[in-house]
Design an enzyme around this catalytic site. Structure first.
Site, short mmCIF file in Angstrom:
data_model
loop_
_atom_site.label_atom_id
_atom_site.label_comp_id
_atom_site.label_asym_id
_atom_site.label_seq_id
_atom_site.Cartn_x
_atom_site.Cartn_y
_atom_site.Cartn_z
N SER A 182 0.85 -1.19 0.00
CA SER A 182 0.00 0.00 0.00
C SER A 182 0.88 1.24 0.00
O SER A 182 1.66 1.47 0.94
CB SER A 182 -0.88 0.00 1.25
OG SER A 182 -1.40 1.31 1.44
N HIS A 213 -1.43 -1.38 -4.09
CA HIS A 213 -2.69 -0.92 -3.47
C HIS A 213 -2.62 0.60 -3.28
O HIS A 213 -1.65 1.13 -2.76
CB HIS A 213 -2.83 -1.62 -2.12
CG HIS A 213 -4.10 -1.33 -1.39
ND1 HIS A 213 -5.29 -1.93 -1.70
CD2 HIS A 213 -4.36 -0.49 -0.36
CE1 HIS A 213 -6.24 -1.49 -0.88
NE2 HIS A 213 -5.71 -0.60 -0.06
N ASP A 227 -4.62 3.91 -1.81
CA ASP A 227 -5.65 4.33 -0.87
C ASP A 227 -6.09 5.76 -1.15
O ASP A 227 -5.34 6.71 -0.94
CB ASP A 227 -5.09 4.27 0.57
CG ASP A 227 -4.98 2.85 1.07
OD1 ASP A 227 -5.95 2.09 0.92
OD2 ASP A 227 -3.91 2.49 1.61
N MET A 243 -8.50 8.74 -0.16
CA MET A 243 -9.28 9.23 1.00
C MET A 243 -9.70 10.67 0.76
O MET A 243 -8.92 11.47 0.23
CB MET A 243 -8.44 9.16 2.27
CG MET A 243 -7.86 7.79 2.56
SD MET A 243 -7.05 7.75 4.16
CE MET A 243 -6.24 6.15 4.09
N HIS A 288 -8.47 1.52 -3.77
CA HIS A 288 -9.38 1.43 -2.61
C HIS A 288 -9.95 2.81 -2.34
O HIS A 288 -9.24 3.70 -1.89
CB HIS A 288 -8.55 0.91 -1.41
CG HIS A 288 -9.31 0.79 -0.13
ND1 HIS A 288 -8.67 0.55 1.08
CD2 HIS A 288 -10.63 0.86 0.15
CE1 HIS A 288 -9.57 0.48 2.04
NE2 HIS A 288 -10.77 0.69 1.51
N MET A 315 -11.90 5.24 -0.32
CA MET A 315 -12.51 5.56 0.98
C MET A 315 -13.11 6.95 0.85
O MET A 315 -12.63 7.94 1.43
CB MET A 315 -11.42 5.50 2.07
CG MET A 315 -11.04 4.07 2.42
SD MET A 315 -9.46 3.94 3.26
CE MET A 315 -8.39 3.88 1.83
N ASP A 368 -6.72 -5.69 5.05
CA ASP A 368 -6.14 -4.35 4.90
C ASP A 368 -6.03 -3.67 6.26
O ASP A 368 -7.04 -3.29 6.86
CB ASP A 368 -7.04 -3.54 3.96
CG ASP A 368 -6.39 -2.24 3.50
OD1 ASP A 368 -5.23 -1.99 3.84
OD2 ASP A 368 -7.08 -1.48 2.78
#
Ligand code: DX5
Ligand code: ZN
Length: 227
Positions: free
Chosen positions: A11, A36, A38, A40, A69, A71, A178
């Site tokens: 990540s 990965h 992330d 946000m 991913h 979020m 995760d």
């Protein structure tokens, strides 16, 4: 336990962003299976990170799949941009989608693998009506928003129940874990039935570097007799 190769997904949340290209290339060379990413938004989670531009930049540096991913609230507004930036899989949070069934269809139509992430408080049976639409399930083993948190050991039950439900229906779904993955927690998650290990701090923050971080996770996996 059925034979299921374990994939390692570094990540980049824990990477050095001033040298992101070198860091992801070095993770790929060390045997990472996926990268990965992330995303946000400061609304779904109390932190702001990166958007499609970073996915585009990473796409130019590696050839392994990019696991994005989201979020973020209203993820449907950004699916096209992330798909166009080079995401191979797009994972939305169940808690962020009023119309999860529709969103999963949109991800598939964009040619990406469709994923759902579950916050620690969300029960696995919330997925029962969409299981057949999924390529990826991300079981959050920390509360999302930050790297470097402790693995919530109680999530093993959820992982094993999900693995049983997936296998029972003979579905081909990656079960990711995760948050807080290390050489100590990887064996717990793998034994419960997860096959994709997302890890930030223990790879990019490893005191001996990225290669050593990935190597340590592979050793933990081998020591438990999993491929
Ligand atoms: C947390 C993110 C994770 C995070 C994991 O909200 O979804 O992907 O980067 O980081 P570590 O491995 O540091 O717990
Ligand atoms: Zn993540």
């Amino acid at each position: 336990m059925p034979e299921r190769p374990i994939k390692i997904a570094p990540s980049i949340l824990a990477a050095n962003f001033a040298r992101l290209g070198e860091e992801v290339s070095s993770a790929e060379a060390a045997g990472a299976d996926l990268i990965h990413i992330d995303v946000m938004d400061g609304r779904f989670v109390p932190n702001i990170t990166m958007g499609p531009m970073v996915v585009t930049a990473v796409r130019r540096c590696v050839s392994i799949p990019l696991d994005v991913h989201l979020m973020i609230v209203e993820p449907e507004r950004y699916l096209e941009q992330f798909a166009g930036s080079g995401a191979d899989s797009i994972t939305v949070h169940l808690e962020a989608c009023a119309h999860l069934h529709r969103v999963l269809g949109q991800i598939a139509e964009l040619g990406c693998r469709a994923g759902v992430a579950l916050n620690p408080h969300t029960p696995m049976n919330a997925l029962s009506e969409v299981l057949h639409l999924l390529d990826v399930i991300n079981v959050m083993t920390v509360n999302p928003g930050f790297g470097g948190q402790r693995f919530i050991a109680g999530m093993s039950n959820k992982i094993s129940q999900l693995r049983a439900a997936v296998d029972e229906r003979d579905l081909n779904i990656d079960i990711e874990v995760d948050g807080g993955i290390t050489s100590k927690t990887l064996p717990i998650a793998a034994a419960a039935g997860a096959n994709v290990m997302i890890a930030g701090t223990c790879i990019f923050g490893h005191e001996r570097g990225i290669v050593a971080g990935i190597q340590e996770l592979r050793e933990a996996q081998i020591s438990m007799g999993v491929k």
